[in-house]
Design an enzyme around this catalytic site. Structure first.
Site, short mmCIF file in Angstrom:
data_model
loop_
_atom_site.label_atom_id
_atom_site.label_comp_id
_atom_site.label_asym_id
_atom_site.label_seq_id
_atom_site.Cartn_x
_atom_site.Cartn_y
_atom_site.Cartn_z
N TYR A 57 0.86 -1.19 0.00
CA TYR A 57 0.00 0.00 0.00
C TYR A 57 0.89 1.23 0.00
CZ TYR A 57 -4.37 2.48 1.08
OH TYR A 57 -5.48 3.28 1.04
N SER A 178 -21.09 -3.16 -2.08
CA SER A 178 -19.94 -2.91 -1.19
C SER A 178 -20.33 -1.87 -0.15
CB SER A 178 -18.75 -2.40 -2.01
OG SER A 178 -19.04 -1.10 -2.50
N ALA A 179 -19.49 -1.71 0.86
CA ALA A 179 -19.78 -0.72 1.90
C ALA A 179 -19.89 0.67 1.29
CB ALA A 179 -18.70 -0.76 2.98
N ASP A 201 -24.56 -11.14 -10.06
CA ASP A 201 -25.75 -11.98 -10.05
C ASP A 201 -25.57 -13.03 -8.94
OD1 ASP A 201 -28.21 -12.91 -10.73
OD2 ASP A 201 -27.61 -13.82 -12.63
N ARG A 202 -26.66 -13.49 -8.35
CA ARG A 202 -26.57 -14.49 -7.27
C ARG A 202 -27.93 -15.15 -7.11
NH1 ARG A 202 -24.33 -10.62 -3.08
NH2 ARG A 202 -23.66 -9.55 -4.95
N GLY A 275 -11.38 1.70 -6.42
CA GLY A 275 -10.97 0.35 -6.04
C GLY A 275 -10.84 -0.51 -7.28
N GLY A 276 -10.27 -1.72 -7.10
CA GLY A 276 -10.07 -2.63 -8.23
C GLY A 276 -10.26 -4.07 -7.81
N MET A 277 -11.46 -4.37 -7.34
CA MET A 277 -11.72 -5.68 -6.74
C MET A 277 -11.44 -6.85 -7.68
SD MET A 277 -14.93 -5.26 -4.15
CE MET A 277 -16.19 -4.83 -5.36
N PHE A 299 -9.91 8.20 -7.25
CA PHE A 299 -10.33 8.82 -5.98
C PHE A 299 -9.66 8.07 -4.84
CE2 PHE A 299 -12.61 9.31 -2.11
CZ PHE A 299 -12.91 10.65 -2.08
#
Lengths: 362, 362
Positions: A57, A178-179, A201-202, A275-277, A299
């Protein structure tokens, strides 16, 4: 004398290999003029805390021997909620009993107590103070301890870059479950901004859609729908109804998911990547850049607020107010309490390996 | 009466299938108060002209019957150099003999003459006027006819977005051997901005490197070097020497070539995409967005200048001045002259299928 326990590491690596609990004494009679002693109420485990320990990081604490370790050590944790228990003679902004959070990152929040310069903290109203101010409710430990990253990210992405017209304009985001995604939908709704949240999808998709819509998402679509060009016309119809535009996109996934949200933007739209999950890069068709004038930017709340305490204070006040009015729901955490039975580092390790987001309370 | 020939098409398709030469009469005695009649001196064939005919370009001329076709037809060509041969009674800005270029795109420049409102043109000094103004030389047909797209793109990308400090700062670009790339290196040098031009590897690489360096590129590297992370340290050394930063990147290739130039940017750098020669999208690692605050945006000279004639005039004046002083070398074209033997559409078609850039002169 106060015995403080702190989670440290001396070299980067996997948390289970490098985390240690170190104990040291704080002499409250030797508190400096501008210092405060705080006891920790709660601190969360964020993905960036783990990446920091792994050494991957970009924002890093400085190695220090101030806690009495023989080798220089690095502190863990960036977010946390503390209560002031002693103040130096010259401290004017804080009183014993006040709730505070770190002003900046890299304070080291995985510890029981801290003796620090008072300038390192920002005050939040504690529940008594909220009550005295006539607010319907006070903040919970979870709300206070997790206020600095996710709610601020959502609020600032929505408000700091593009002027959105309430009732008309839209934003689209992937990682809608996500949060940050959930905060963004909620804050969007509070600000009158329409939203489209993209989720995986789930099996229980309809349940999730209902939950996210209840939390403020105007529409929830799947990643497959987001990636399909055909679905664009449905989205265009939604936007047409409000007379606005999709001016903003939030991307925390990358790959074709980022392409999908960028394609939905109106001309001159902005995509913010936070982010880059998927571990895939951001992928943007050339024509979106040239002919639709889409801009893709990053950001990072840490960088944005590092030199802008005023913006941080303003944004915190907004979030605190919504929490006190019960208008904003915090992302839930599994709470584990430090009661001295397990070593502090073990408690955080169990949170790191456990499912979902963990908050260590004290 | 003036007999004018114009290249038109009635439906989108491959140029060889749809282009037609249409002839019509212009009655110079019926010129309107604010109109001018111009004769074409030269007009180039740009890739965007071809894409427009194919129907895959977002900027499109409006179908018209003003040239006397039975079906509505679309005009070809966006850049061109013209000489004023008649002026309406109310025209103050132009005189017979003046050189003019289109103020906006979609004028239809593949034609021998035009009768248009004078507001549709911008004046450029003709060689006599340059001489009278004490300039060392006048513009050539090629310089005048190709001034609106490539030199303006290079100049505006270099000056309109990011403040670069002469003598210190840098830009990096792929497509370093393209027309825009060569203008960018030259203009960079004229402005004191250092540059790194990325080019495809080839047999005569050293020859090309020498040519581009002679034209102002500070360094020329290959796409392989651009994509290699190892090469970064060499580039860092170059930049360190000047005490500046690589603040700007130009991308006209896409794919890993875009990633390569974006990676060389300093924190807070900007990449402008103005083309996509590889037909690959722009690919940006998430970390560049979040942790280096790299922004990726598009550049389209047509859109930027559509509502900003003042900026266009200022920029043209700068380029004209450099041409007159012999400080800027234009991208060469193969010139083919319209002498009436071949139909005008056939002349443009031969330019479209021929190797390299073509300019039709009249």
């Amino acid at each position: 004398m106060i015995t403080s326990h702190i989670v440290l590491y001396k070299q980067h690596g996997e948390p289970k290999d490098v985390l240690e609990t170190h104990s040291y004494q704080i002499d409250e009679t030797k508190i400096g003029n501008d210092q405060v002693i705080v006891k920790t109420l709660a601190s969360p485990i964020n993905p960036s805390d783990i990446n920091q320990i792994q050494g991957v990081y970009p924002s890093k604490p400085k190695p220090t021997t101030e806690f009495g370790t023989t080798e220089p050590a690095l502190v863990c944790g960036n977010e946390g909620l503390f209560e002031v228990i002693h103040t130096g003679a010259g401290v004017k902004d804080f009183q014993v009993g006040d709730w505070v959070i770190p002003a900046l990152v890299n304070l080291g929040t995985w510890r029981t107590h801290a003796l620090e310069d008072s300038s390192k903290f920002i005050k939040l109203r504690n529940p008594e103070q909220s009550k005295a101010a006539g607010k319907p409710q006070g903040l919970t430990y979870n709300q206070g301890a997790t206020i600095s990253v996710n709610p601020l990210t959502a609020y600032l992405m929505l408000t700091h870059y593009v002027k959105l017209t309430p009732g008309k304009d839209w934003f689209i985001q992937n990682g809608g479950n996500s949060a940050v995604g959930q905060y963004a939908s909620q804050i969007g709704k509070l600000l009158g901004i329409n939203s489209i949240s993209v989720v995986r999808d789930r099996d229980n998709l309809q349940e999730l859609v209902a939950e996210l819509e209840a939390k403020g998402a105007t529409h929830v679509i799947t990643e497959e729908q987001n990636s399909s060009r055909e679905y664009s016309s449905t989205i265009k119809d939604w936007v047409k109804e409000t007379g606005g535009e999709i001016k903003l996109a939030f991307n925390c996934v990358g790959g074709k998911n980022s392409t999908g949200v960028a394609r939905k933007l109106a001309n001159n739209g902005l995509m913010l990547t936070y982010g880059g999950m998927s571990f895939q890069p951001v992928i943007l068709p050339t024509s979106l850049h040239i002919f639709k004038n889409i801009t893709s930017a990053g950001f990072w709340v840490t960088a944005l607020l590092a030199n802008n305490q005023e913006l941080k204070q303003e944004t915190l006040a907004k979030i605190v107010d919504w929490y006190e009015q019960g208008k904003l729901v915090d992302a839930s955490s599994t709470e584990v309490k430090f009661d001295g039975e397990k070593k502090l580092s073990e408690l955080y390790l169990s949170g790191i390996t456990g499912k979902g987001k963990h908050l260590v309370t004290y």
